[in-house]
Write an enzyme that holds these catalytic residues in place. Sequence first.
Site, PDB file in Angstrom:
ATOM      1  N   HIS A 107       2.829  10.815   1.279  1.00 40.95           N
ATOM      2  CA  HIS A 107       3.751  10.178   2.217  1.00 40.95           C
ATOM      3  C   HIS A 107       5.214  10.324   1.794  1.00 40.95           C
ATOM      4  CE1 HIS A 107       0.139   8.445   3.962  1.00 40.95           C
ATOM      5  NE2 HIS A 107      -0.191   7.961   2.780  1.00 40.95           N
ATOM      6  N   GLU A 135       0.559   8.346  -3.298  1.00 44.30           N
ATOM      7  CA  GLU A 135       1.428   7.895  -2.206  1.00 44.30           C
ATOM      8  C   GLU A 135       2.670   8.769  -2.100  1.00 44.30           C
ATOM      9  OE1 GLU A 135       0.914   5.355   0.152  1.00 44.30           O
ATOM     10  OE2 GLU A 135      -1.113   5.480  -0.636  1.00 44.30           O
ATOM     11  N   HIS A 190       0.851  -1.191   0.000  1.00 43.98           N
ATOM     12  CA  HIS A 190       0.000   0.000   0.000  1.00 43.98           C
ATOM     13  C   HIS A 190       0.890   1.246   0.000  1.00 43.98           C
ATOM     14  CE1 HIS A 190      -3.805   2.162   1.750  1.00 43.98           C
ATOM     15  NE2 HIS A 190      -3.148   2.917   0.913  1.00 43.98           N
TER      16      HIS A 190
END
Length: 255
Positions: free
Chosen positions: A118, A114, A65
């Site tokens: 992040h 992502e 993920h």
Amino acid sequence: MKPKVIHNILLCSFCLALYCLCNADKFLSSRYEWKKLIMVHHWPPTVCKEAENDCSNPPGYWTIHGLWADKAEDCNRSWHFNLEEIKDLLPEMKMYWPDIIHRPPNCSQFWKHEWRKHGTCVAQLDALNSEKKYFGKILDLYKQLNLDSMLQKLGIKPSIDYYQVADIRDALASVYGVMPKVQCLPPEKNEDVQSIAQIELCFTKDLQLRNCTQPGLSASLRQKARGADVADSSMGLEVCEDGPVFYPPPRETMR
Ligand SMILES: *[C@@H]1O[C@H](CO)[C@@H](O)[C@H](O)[C@H]1NC(C)=O
Ligand SMILES: *[C@@H]1O[C@H](CO)[C@@H](O)[C@H](O)[C@H]1NC(C)=O
Ligand SMILES: *[C@@H]1O[C@H](CO)[C@@H](O)[C@H](O)[C@H]1NC(C)=O
């Protein structure tokens, strides 16, 4: 107005501006401060169970993920995602990091999300300070952790029989030497039990494994202690409740 008064007003404005600036700085830096890295794996058959998410043929192995920082997201919006930079990694990325969350799937959109949310935060570390290093390191960690075959070796395989959450957690803790965080999709209509959805393993800033959870914190507190990812909350994932858990087999084997 007398010059003295004007002078005082100017001085006050200056001090006020300075005060605001200093505090804005404090606010900004603490906003981007974080302590641990969270390597997040998910189980496609569970993630795909959501009706609107119904994947036609989800992979039957744990996929990536993302690699997140706790407590920080969206750290640098001007650092744009560039697919070209990770061209060499694409074959492995497609295999181990497919988009099983969105309909229709769009890998580059998923990786971009992502990276922005992040990657731009964990890129504060020298070991991860480029797109290529970030995505490359995640693939390395994924292979090194080898979660899918580790679970199989532990005898934890997708099954129509239920497992106990504590057994899965303890088995993983015994092989990795640290406490993982196991997340579930709560029971949906017509279901008795939660389904395993995500397994998180945590790292220090030196990329050494460390506990994800603090012993003694209740599940709900643990959940609150970490800002849930948008994808988590939209999927309704929670830290698994102690008790039985379903590890759903990929669809082919259920037929
Ligand atoms: C944000 O990213 C841009 C582009 O890579 C970079 O030039 C800039 O220094 C970064 N800003 C911070 C605060 O890291
Ligand atoms: C997937 O996402 C990328 C990046 O946002 C976009 O450029 C592309 O058009 C999307 N592809 C599809 C098939 O929607
Ligand atoms: C990690 O978790 C285990 C089990 O809860 C605990 O015994 C150990 O002390 C923890 N380690 C650290 C460094 O907190």
